[in-house]
Design a protein around this motif. Structure first.
Motif, PDB file in Angstrom:
ATOM      1  N   LEU A 149       0.853  -1.181   0.000  1.00 26.35           N
ATOM      2  CA  LEU A 149       0.000   0.000   0.000  1.00 26.35           C
ATOM      3  C   LEU A 149       0.892   1.235   0.000  1.00 26.35           C
ATOM      4  O   LEU A 149       1.719   1.423   0.898  1.00 26.35           O
ATOM      5  CB  LEU A 149      -0.921  -0.031   1.228  1.00 26.35           C
ATOM      6  CG  LEU A 149      -1.809  -1.287   1.299  1.00 26.35           C
ATOM      7  CD1 LEU A 149      -2.548  -1.365   2.637  1.00 26.35           C
ATOM      8  CD2 LEU A 149      -2.802  -1.334   0.129  1.00 26.35           C
ATOM      9  N   GLU A 150       0.750   2.039  -1.061  1.00 26.67           N
ATOM     10  CA  GLU A 150       1.598   3.230  -1.205  1.00 26.67           C
ATOM     11  C   GLU A 150       0.890   4.458  -0.667  1.00 26.67           C
ATOM     12  O   GLU A 150      -0.212   4.794  -1.088  1.00 26.67           O
ATOM     13  CB  GLU A 150       1.953   3.442  -2.688  1.00 26.67           C
ATOM     14  CG  GLU A 150       2.806   2.332  -3.258  1.00 26.67           C
ATOM     15  CD  GLU A 150       3.422   2.689  -4.612  1.00 26.67           C
ATOM     16  OE1 GLU A 150       3.150   3.803  -5.131  1.00 26.67           O
ATOM     17  OE2 GLU A 150       4.175   1.853  -5.146  1.00 26.67           O
ATOM     18  N   LEU A 151       1.552   5.119   0.251  1.00 24.51           N
ATOM     19  CA  LEU A 151       0.995   6.324   0.862  1.00 24.51           C
ATOM     20  C   LEU A 151       1.945   7.479   0.605  1.00 24.51           C
ATOM     21  O   LEU A 151       3.159   7.276   0.576  1.00 24.51           O
ATOM     22  CB  LEU A 151       0.895   6.129   2.382  1.00 24.51           C
ATOM     23  CG  LEU A 151       0.162   4.870   2.851  1.00 24.51           C
ATOM     24  CD1 LEU A 151       0.489   4.571   4.311  1.00 24.51           C
ATOM     25  CD2 LEU A 151      -1.329   5.039   2.659  1.00 24.51           C
ATOM     26  N   ILE A 179       6.142   4.448   1.456  1.00 23.11           N
ATOM     27  CA  ILE A 179       5.982   5.901   1.301  1.00 23.11           C
ATOM     28  C   ILE A 179       6.321   6.232  -0.145  1.00 23.11           C
ATOM     29  O   ILE A 179       7.399   5.893  -0.634  1.00 23.11           O
ATOM     30  CB  ILE A 179       6.901   6.680   2.274  1.00 23.11           C
ATOM     31  CG1 ILE A 179       6.492   6.434   3.731  1.00 23.11           C
ATOM     32  CG2 ILE A 179       6.891   8.174   1.954  1.00 23.11           C
ATOM     33  CD1 ILE A 179       5.124   6.974   4.119  1.00 23.11           C
ATOM     34  N   ASP A 180       5.367   6.874  -0.816  1.00 20.86           N
ATOM     35  CA  ASP A 180       5.479   7.185  -2.242  1.00 20.86           C
ATOM     36  C   ASP A 180       6.025   8.604  -2.426  1.00 20.86           C
ATOM     37  O   ASP A 180       5.849   9.449  -1.550  1.00 20.86           O
ATOM     38  CB  ASP A 180       4.072   7.103  -2.857  1.00 20.86           C
ATOM     39  CG  ASP A 180       4.095   6.854  -4.353  1.00 20.86           C
ATOM     40  OD1 ASP A 180       5.188   6.810  -4.935  1.00 20.86           O
ATOM     41  OD2 ASP A 180       3.002   6.702  -4.923  1.00 20.86           O
ATOM     42  N   ASP A 181       6.643   8.848  -3.565  1.00 13.79           N
ATOM     43  CA  ASP A 181       7.101  10.202  -3.922  1.00 13.79           C
ATOM     44  C   ASP A 181       7.980  10.821  -2.854  1.00 13.79           C
ATOM     45  O   ASP A 181       7.917  12.031  -2.605  1.00 13.79           O
ATOM     46  CB  ASP A 181       5.904  11.137  -4.168  1.00 13.79           C
ATOM     47  CG  ASP A 181       5.042  10.664  -5.318  1.00 13.79           C
ATOM     48  OD1 ASP A 181       5.522   9.859  -6.128  1.00 13.79           O
ATOM     49  OD2 ASP A 181       3.876  11.090  -5.395  1.00 13.79           O
ATOM     50  N   PHE A 182       8.803  10.011  -2.203  1.00 12.18           N
ATOM     51  CA  PHE A 182       9.633  10.537  -1.126  1.00 12.18           C
ATOM     52  C   PHE A 182      10.596  11.594  -1.665  1.00 12.18           C
ATOM     53  O   PHE A 182      11.268  11.381  -2.667  1.00 12.18           O
ATOM     54  CB  PHE A 182      10.421   9.414  -0.445  1.00 12.18           C
ATOM     55  CG  PHE A 182      11.209   9.876   0.749  1.00 12.18           C
ATOM     56  CD1 PHE A 182      10.575  10.112   1.954  1.00 12.18           C
ATOM     57  CD2 PHE A 182      12.569  10.108   0.655  1.00 12.18           C
ATOM     58  CE1 PHE A 182      11.278  10.566   3.062  1.00 12.18           C
ATOM     59  CE2 PHE A 182      13.290  10.565   1.753  1.00 12.18           C
ATOM     60  CZ  PHE A 182      12.640  10.788   2.952  1.00 12.18           C
ATOM     61  N   ALA A 236      13.617   3.178  -6.457  1.00 13.45           N
ATOM     62  CA  ALA A 236      13.708   4.443  -7.185  1.00 13.45           C
ATOM     63  C   ALA A 236      12.657   4.454  -8.284  1.00 13.45           C
ATOM     64  O   ALA A 236      12.506   3.482  -9.021  1.00 13.45           O
ATOM     65  CB  ALA A 236      15.098   4.591  -7.795  1.00 13.45           C
ATOM     66  N   GLU A 237      11.925   5.545  -8.402  1.00 12.95           N
ATOM     67  CA  GLU A 237      10.925   5.630  -9.460  1.00 12.95           C
ATOM     68  C   GLU A 237      11.368   6.615 -10.535  1.00 12.95           C
ATOM     69  O   GLU A 237      12.228   7.462 -10.319  1.00 12.95           O
ATOM     70  CB  GLU A 237       9.544   5.978  -8.907  1.00 12.95           C
ATOM     71  CG  GLU A 237       9.429   7.323  -8.224  1.00 12.95           C
ATOM     72  CD  GLU A 237       7.998   7.583  -7.741  1.00 12.95           C
ATOM     73  OE1 GLU A 237       7.643   8.758  -7.617  1.00 12.95           O
ATOM     74  OE2 GLU A 237       7.250   6.611  -7.497  1.00 12.95           O
ATOM     75  N   GLY A 238      10.811   6.478 -11.721  1.00 11.22           N
ATOM     76  CA  GLY A 238      11.156   7.393 -12.802  1.00 11.22           C
ATOM     77  C   GLY A 238      12.515   7.121 -13.420  1.00 11.22           C
ATOM     78  O   GLY A 238      13.159   8.037 -13.929  1.00 11.22           O
TER      79      GLY A 238
HETATM   80 MG    MG Z   1       5.420   7.231  -6.887  1.00  8.43          MG
END
Ligand code: MG
Ligand code: C2E
Ligand code: MG
Ligand code: MG
Length: 292
Positions: A149-151, A179-182, A236-238
């Motif tokens: 679950l991404e928060l 934790i998303d978009d940290f 790592a995203e993106g």
């Molecule tokens: Mg994200």
């Protein structure tokens, strides 16, 4: 000028005829219709484990294609639905689709993958969440440990104590929490150490800068090291290039997600994408001492 570029490069206000305010009203009132008409669907984007390059899981990403307005970006409709609490309804629909997809993948021989699902504050605080998750887990034969679950940090800011309590309950039930978009919000490593978080997703803005500046590269390295010291996995995203991938592999990131690996795809393209990804030789790890 009604057109603006969204954070992820979408046009928030599309070529559609509606003005901004009426578009907001339109989105607020069209959700039920859209769900009934099948205008909403999910895309899936794989993420890959490092250093070995193995596909570990998928992230479910909501999509809305309206017959007249065209594609409405999640960065536009998610905040509007969150503000009107309708996100809870959309959220349960997303959860159901995602669990069902995981069961289908198990049956198609892609078994044991994880599924990451984005949760907005209203969803996390919904008193029915546990019960609904338990039901889905039973119906689709998916153990909670496969669900991430991404928060976002915003959830924690909204109500730290309630968020913390809910997160503990979910973690106790076996769900993984991320934790998303940290790095985009009020990122504080201090609160992270106190929260039941298994995984942290570094925002793509970090990753974008790391190939350009030595300082940003060092920043990413320190963040990874500190998160590891707290016992968190770092994804790592993106990730859009092999250079970024190799840097992150060297820096010890636990996983990567991004266009370099795979774009988000619809359910009908998912299996073939997963098979292609598994065959890619450029992702597999060459230990420095062996080979050539
Ligand atoms: Mg994200
Ligand atoms: P997110 O959870 O951080 O998802 C990652 C976003 O980055 C996705 O945008 C994805 O398509 C995009 N992306 C992935 N790899 C790359 C890359 O290499 N380069 C670039 N430039 N972009 C990449 P998307 O699908 O537009 O979603 C935007 C946000 O909307 C998500 O960000 C998430 O916060 C939210 N969202 C999407 N679906 C849902 C949902 O079902 N529920 C909730 N609550 N939020 C959702
Ligand atoms: Mg996410
Ligand atoms: Mg993001």
């Amino acid at each position: 000028e009604a057109k603006r570029q969204g954070r992820q490069g979408y046009e928030l206000f599309s070529a559609g005829l509606l003005e901004q305010s009426s578009r907001r009203f339109f989105i607020e009132t069209q959700l039920d219709n859209a769900l009934q008409d099948g205008q909403l669907y999910l895309n899936y984007q794989p993420w890959v484990q490092l250093p070995n390059g193995r596909v570990m899981g998928l992230e479910a990403l909501a999509r809305w294609r309206h017959p007249l307005e065209g594609c409405i970006a999640p960065l536009e409709f998610i905040p509007i639905l969150e503000a009107s609490s309708q996100i809870v309804r959309l959220g349960y629909w997303v959860l159901e689709q995602a669990f069902s997809q995981l069961q289908q993948l198990d049956r198609a021989g892609q078994s044991g993958l994880q599924m990451a699902i984005n949760l907005s504050p209203h969803q996390l605080f919904d008193p029915q969440l546990h019960q609904r998750l338990a039901k889905l887990s039973q119906t689709y034969h998916i153990i909670p440990g496969r669900i991430v679950l991404e928060l976002t940090e915003g959830v924690i800011i909204t109500d730290y104590h309630q968020a913390c309590e809910q997160m503990h309950r979910l973690q106790d039930a076996g769900y993984q929490l991320a934790i998303d978009d940290f790095g985009t919000g009020y990122s504080s490593l201090a609160y992270l150490s106190k929260l039941p978080v298994d995984r942290v997703k570094l925002d793509r803005s970090f990753i974008l800068r790391m190939t350009e500046s030595q300082l940003d590269r060092q920043l990413v390295q320190s963040v990874i090291d500190m998160l590891h010291a707290m016992g968190k996995q770092v994804i790592a995203e993106g990730v859009e290039s092999s250079l970024q991938l190799e840097m992150l592999r060297q820096q010890g990131a636990d996983g990567v997600q991004g266009y370099f690996l795979a774009h988000p795809v619809s359910e009908c393209n998912l299996l073939s994408q997963l098979q292609q990804l598994a065959k890619r030789r450029d992702l597999s790890y060459m230990p420095p001492d062996e080979g050539s």
